[in-house]
Write a protein that holds these residues in place. Structure first.
Motif, mmCIF file in Angstrom:
data_model
loop_
_atom_site.group_PDB
_atom_site.id
_atom_site.type_symbol
_atom_site.label_atom_id
_atom_site.label_comp_id
_atom_site.label_asym_id
_atom_site.label_seq_id
_atom_site.Cartn_x
_atom_site.Cartn_y
_atom_site.Cartn_z
ATOM 1 N N SER A 43 0.587 -1.258 -0.062
ATOM 2 C CA SER A 43 -0.055 0.005 -0.056
ATOM 3 C C SER A 43 0.919 1.274 -0.017
ATOM 4 C CB SER A 43 -0.828 0.120 1.327
ATOM 5 O OG SER A 43 -0.002 0.103 2.320
ATOM 6 N N HIS A 44 1.920 1.190 0.540
ATOM 7 C CA HIS A 44 2.934 2.412 0.314
ATOM 8 C C HIS A 44 3.582 2.815 -0.991
ATOM 9 C CE1 HIS A 44 6.140 5.210 1.843
ATOM 10 N NE2 HIS A 44 5.317 5.226 2.757
ATOM 11 N N PRO A 45 3.512 4.292 -1.285
ATOM 12 C CA PRO A 45 3.931 4.659 -2.546
ATOM 13 C C PRO A 45 5.285 4.450 -2.849
ATOM 14 C CG PRO A 45 2.634 6.383 -1.339
ATOM 15 C CD PRO A 45 2.657 5.308 -0.386
ATOM 16 N N GLY A 49 5.019 2.719 -6.638
ATOM 17 C CA GLY A 49 5.342 3.482 -7.790
ATOM 18 C C GLY A 49 4.330 4.643 -7.692
ATOM 19 N N GLY A 50 3.794 4.996 -6.509
ATOM 20 C CA GLY A 50 2.806 6.011 -6.515
ATOM 21 C C GLY A 50 3.307 7.346 -6.859
#
Length: 73
Positions: A43-45, A49-50
């Motif tokens: 879930s973490h960018p 690749g957020g």
């Protein structure tokens, strides 16, 4: 080696943000405790690749691009 200076290494349960679970060994908590993660690789960018946003405070990004923009060719 000194005795009783290292933390105990035991099995714990880990619950990811999507609800999936797995067991691992850790020094966290006690044997059989459950660690609920708020942030994980799913879930973490940083891992997904957020989209990253740049804030231009005081024209710093603009000044950098003017000075070093020729390198971006």
């Amino acid at each position: 080696m000194k005795k009783d200076i290292h933390p105990k290494y035991h099995m714990i349960n880990v619950v990811m943000t999507d609800g999936s679970k797995f067991q691992t060994r850790s020094t966290w908590g006690k044997e059989g405790d459950t660690l609920n993660l708020d942030i994980d690789p799913k879930s973490h960018p940083a891992w997904t690749g957020g989209q990253q946003t740049l804030l231009d405070r005081g024209g710093r990004v603009s000044k950098f691009k003017q000075k070093f923009g020729f390198l971006n060719k």
